[in-house]
Design a protein around this motif. Sequence first.
Motif, PDB file in Angstrom:
ATOM      1  N   GLY A  94      44.130  -2.198  83.968  1.00 57.61           N
ATOM      2  CA  GLY A  94      44.854  -2.725  85.111  1.00 57.61           C
ATOM      3  C   GLY A  94      45.896  -3.764  84.747  1.00 57.61           C
ATOM      4  O   GLY A  94      45.904  -4.352  83.663  1.00 57.61           O
ATOM      5  N   VAL A  95      46.808  -3.993  85.701  1.00 59.31           N
ATOM      6  CA  VAL A  95      47.932  -4.904  85.481  1.00 59.31           C
ATOM      7  C   VAL A  95      47.457  -6.336  85.287  1.00 59.31           C
ATOM      8  O   VAL A  95      47.972  -7.065  84.435  1.00 59.31           O
ATOM      9  CB  VAL A  95      48.926  -4.802  86.655  1.00 59.31           C
ATOM     10  CG1 VAL A  95      49.989  -5.894  86.571  1.00 59.31           C
ATOM     11  CG2 VAL A  95      49.593  -3.424  86.671  1.00 59.31           C
ATOM     12  N   VAL A 113      47.152   0.109  77.961  1.00 55.53           N
ATOM     13  CA  VAL A 113      46.872  -0.249  79.348  1.00 55.53           C
ATOM     14  C   VAL A 113      46.604   1.002  80.179  1.00 55.53           C
ATOM     15  O   VAL A 113      47.358   1.978  80.118  1.00 55.53           O
ATOM     16  CB  VAL A 113      48.040  -1.036  79.975  1.00 55.53           C
ATOM     17  CG1 VAL A 113      47.711  -1.425  81.415  1.00 55.53           C
ATOM     18  CG2 VAL A 113      48.359  -2.285  79.155  1.00 55.53           C
ATOM     19  N   GLY A 114      45.506   0.973  80.932  1.00 55.53           N
ATOM     20  CA  GLY A 114      45.194   2.009  81.905  1.00 55.53           C
ATOM     21  C   GLY A 114      44.967   1.371  83.264  1.00 55.53           C
ATOM     22  O   GLY A 114      45.373   0.241  83.524  1.00 55.53           O
ATOM     23  N   GLY A 115      44.303   2.109  84.156  1.00 51.84           N
ATOM     24  CA  GLY A 115      44.089   1.592  85.507  1.00 51.84           C
ATOM     25  C   GLY A 115      45.382   1.420  86.263  1.00 51.84           C
ATOM     26  O   GLY A 115      45.499   0.531  87.119  1.00 51.84           O
ATOM     27  N   LEU A 116      46.363   2.266  85.980  1.00 51.84           N
ATOM     28  CA  LEU A 116      47.703   2.150  86.565  1.00 51.84           C
ATOM     29  C   LEU A 116      47.801   3.129  87.727  1.00 51.84           C
ATOM     30  O   LEU A 116      48.066   4.314  87.533  1.00 51.84           O
ATOM     31  CB  LEU A 116      48.759   2.444  85.493  1.00 51.84           C
ATOM     32  CG  LEU A 116      48.651   1.549  84.243  1.00 51.84           C
ATOM     33  CD1 LEU A 116      49.542   2.070  83.126  1.00 51.84           C
ATOM     34  CD2 LEU A 116      48.990   0.106  84.592  1.00 51.84           C
ATOM     35  N   ARG A 117      47.562   2.640  88.926  1.00 53.54           N
ATOM     36  CA  ARG A 117      47.424   3.532  90.082  1.00 53.54           C
ATOM     37  C   ARG A 117      48.759   3.962  90.681  1.00 53.54           C
ATOM     38  O   ARG A 117      48.815   4.948  91.416  1.00 53.54           O
ATOM     39  CB  ARG A 117      46.582   2.840  91.170  1.00 53.54           C
ATOM     40  CG  ARG A 117      45.209   2.378  90.689  1.00 53.54           C
ATOM     41  CD  ARG A 117      44.421   3.512  90.071  1.00 53.54           C
ATOM     42  NE  ARG A 117      43.182   3.056  89.442  1.00 53.54           N
ATOM     43  CZ  ARG A 117      42.478   3.750  88.573  1.00 53.54           C
ATOM     44  NH1 ARG A 117      42.884   4.947  88.209  1.00 53.54           N
ATOM     45  NH2 ARG A 117      41.373   3.266  88.049  1.00 53.54           N
ATOM     46  N   THR A 118      49.811   3.240  90.400  1.00 54.45           N
ATOM     47  CA  THR A 118      51.114   3.570  90.981  1.00 54.45           C
ATOM     48  C   THR A 118      52.169   3.640  89.890  1.00 54.45           C
ATOM     49  O   THR A 118      51.981   3.128  88.780  1.00 54.45           O
ATOM     50  CB  THR A 118      51.547   2.504  92.013  1.00 54.45           C
ATOM     51  OG1 THR A 118      51.800   1.267  91.320  1.00 54.45           O
ATOM     52  CG2 THR A 118      50.472   2.291  93.068  1.00 54.45           C
ATOM     53  N   ARG A 119      53.301   4.239  90.229  1.00 55.39           N
ATOM     54  CA  ARG A 119      54.413   4.253  89.284  1.00 55.39           C
ATOM     55  C   ARG A 119      54.893   2.835  89.005  1.00 55.39           C
ATOM     56  O   ARG A 119      55.283   2.519  87.870  1.00 55.39           O
ATOM     57  CB  ARG A 119      55.560   5.108  89.833  1.00 55.39           C
ATOM     58  CG  ARG A 119      55.264   6.594  89.860  1.00 55.39           C
ATOM     59  CD  ARG A 119      56.519   7.386  90.152  1.00 55.39           C
ATOM     60  NE  ARG A 119      56.257   8.824  90.099  1.00 55.39           N
ATOM     61  CZ  ARG A 119      57.199   9.752  90.058  1.00 55.39           C
ATOM     62  NH1 ARG A 119      58.476   9.393  90.061  1.00 55.39           N
ATOM     63  NH2 ARG A 119      56.886  11.035  90.005  1.00 55.39           N
ATOM     64  N   HIS A 120      54.872   2.002  90.011  1.00 52.03           N
ATOM     65  CA  HIS A 120      55.296   0.609  89.826  1.00 52.03           C
ATOM     66  C   HIS A 120      54.412  -0.085  88.796  1.00 52.03           C
ATOM     67  O   HIS A 120      54.922  -0.785  87.902  1.00 52.03           O
ATOM     68  CB  HIS A 120      55.247  -0.127  91.155  1.00 52.03           C
ATOM     69  CG  HIS A 120      55.630  -1.572  91.052  1.00 52.03           C
ATOM     70  ND1 HIS A 120      56.903  -1.986  90.747  1.00 52.03           N
ATOM     71  CD2 HIS A 120      54.889  -2.704  91.195  1.00 52.03           C
ATOM     72  CE1 HIS A 120      56.944  -3.316  90.708  1.00 52.03           C
ATOM     73  NE2 HIS A 120      55.734  -3.768  90.983  1.00 52.03           N
ATOM     74  N   SER A 122      52.779   1.315  86.415  1.00 54.25           N
ATOM     75  CA  SER A 122      53.078   1.906  85.121  1.00 54.25           C
ATOM     76  C   SER A 122      54.329   1.282  84.514  1.00 54.25           C
ATOM     77  O   SER A 122      54.365   0.959  83.321  1.00 54.25           O
ATOM     78  CB  SER A 122      53.275   3.418  85.262  1.00 54.25           C
ATOM     79  OG  SER A 122      52.187   4.014  85.935  1.00 54.25           O
ATOM     80  N   MET A 123      55.349   1.087  85.340  1.00 48.82           N
ATOM     81  CA  MET A 123      56.587   0.497  84.838  1.00 48.82           C
ATOM     82  C   MET A 123      56.382  -0.961  84.454  1.00 48.82           C
ATOM     83  O   MET A 123      56.972  -1.444  83.475  1.00 48.82           O
ATOM     84  CB  MET A 123      57.697   0.650  85.876  1.00 48.82           C
ATOM     85  CG  MET A 123      58.174   2.089  86.017  1.00 48.82           C
ATOM     86  SD  MET A 123      59.625   2.287  87.070  1.00 48.82           S
ATOM     87  CE  MET A 123      58.897   2.035  88.702  1.00 48.82           C
ATOM     88  N   VAL A 133      50.422   3.758  77.658  1.00 51.37           N
ATOM     89  CA  VAL A 133      49.892   3.774  79.017  1.00 51.37           C
ATOM     90  C   VAL A 133      48.983   4.981  79.154  1.00 51.37           C
ATOM     91  O   VAL A 133      49.252   6.052  78.604  1.00 51.37           O
ATOM     92  CB  VAL A 133      51.012   3.806  80.085  1.00 51.37           C
ATOM     93  CG1 VAL A 133      51.805   2.507  80.068  1.00 51.37           C
ATOM     94  CG2 VAL A 133      51.947   4.997  79.870  1.00 51.37           C
ATOM     95  N   LEU A 134      47.883   4.802  79.881  1.00 47.29           N
ATOM     96  CA  LEU A 134      46.896   5.862  80.073  1.00 47.29           C
ATOM     97  C   LEU A 134      46.860   6.271  81.531  1.00 47.29           C
ATOM     98  O   LEU A 134      46.794   5.424  82.424  1.00 47.29           O
ATOM     99  CB  LEU A 134      45.506   5.374  79.654  1.00 47.29           C
ATOM    100  CG  LEU A 134      44.319   6.285  79.985  1.00 47.29           C
ATOM    101  CD1 LEU A 134      44.386   7.575  79.175  1.00 47.29           C
ATOM    102  CD2 LEU A 134      42.999   5.571  79.724  1.00 47.29           C
ATOM    103  N   PHE A 135      46.888   7.576  81.764  1.00 41.97           N
ATOM    104  CA  PHE A 135      46.778   8.116  83.112  1.00 41.97           C
ATOM    105  C   PHE A 135      45.590   9.074  83.179  1.00 41.97           C
ATOM    106  O   PHE A 135      45.375   9.861  82.260  1.00 41.97           O
ATOM    107  CB  PHE A 135      48.052   8.886  83.502  1.00 41.97           C
ATOM    108  CG  PHE A 135      49.306   8.068  83.440  1.00 41.97           C
ATOM    109  CD1 PHE A 135      49.441   6.904  84.177  1.00 41.97           C
ATOM    110  CD2 PHE A 135      50.359   8.455  82.626  1.00 41.97           C
ATOM    111  CE1 PHE A 135      50.604   6.149  84.116  1.00 41.97           C
ATOM    112  CE2 PHE A 135      51.523   7.712  82.556  1.00 41.97           C
ATOM    113  CZ  PHE A 135      51.647   6.558  83.301  1.00 41.97           C
TER     114      PHE A 135
END
Length: 230
Positions: A94-95, A113-120, A122-123, A133-135
């Motif tokens: 997460g962020v 980094v993972g736990g990236l729920r939105t494109r924002h 991720s950026m 980044v992990l999706f």
Amino acid sequence: MAAKPAPPPPAPRLYLATPMVEDAAALAASLPGLISAHDVAAVLLRLKLTDQRGMISRAKALAQPVQTAGAALLLDGHPELVARAGADGAHLDGVAAMQEHLSELQPDRIGGVGGLRTRHDSMLAGEAGADYVLFGESDADGQRPAPDAIAERLQWWAELFEPPCVGYAASLAEAREFAAAGADFVLVGDVIWDDPRGANAALGDARAAIAQGYQALLVQLAGPAKVGQQ
């Protein structure tokens, strides 16, 4: 003069998540062979929560065998233990965790980094300098996006951004799909360790699925160039 076509992306590599590790001895004996046989790029070490001394001891027991076999060892969380454990880095969820701990890891160690729920989100990770980044991993409730949504996010990232992207595959079909979408690495975990044939056979199948997906990606990338030459 026709423009020289861009070189194809390199083939995706395997990123292997361990089971939850309470006793490192058996895994320390088997991991090096698996890494060597299947070109595993990195191992994500999932440590059972105990006292810090015990967790560091387990990580140390795995770090040298993994690294000697040619892979990086990352802790799943626990960035404060990385240096003492001799690990190569940590995976942050997460962020908020990224903003708190990424600078503690870099530049000497890997911070994914993972736990990236939105494109924002991720950026934000990309702008912060995440090493990857992990999706596709599950959230705290055990829910994860549909495979086609994960593939779409991987394709979007691979086309627009420099840092590597990793697709978490819960099945061989997903491993193939995520490689075809442009993932730089495919993370596999339970699908490997739960296979009744053993981890070696399962990793062989995962590697084959990734190779199939990569070939599909190359065909897709070559399509427009071939059309233009007609």
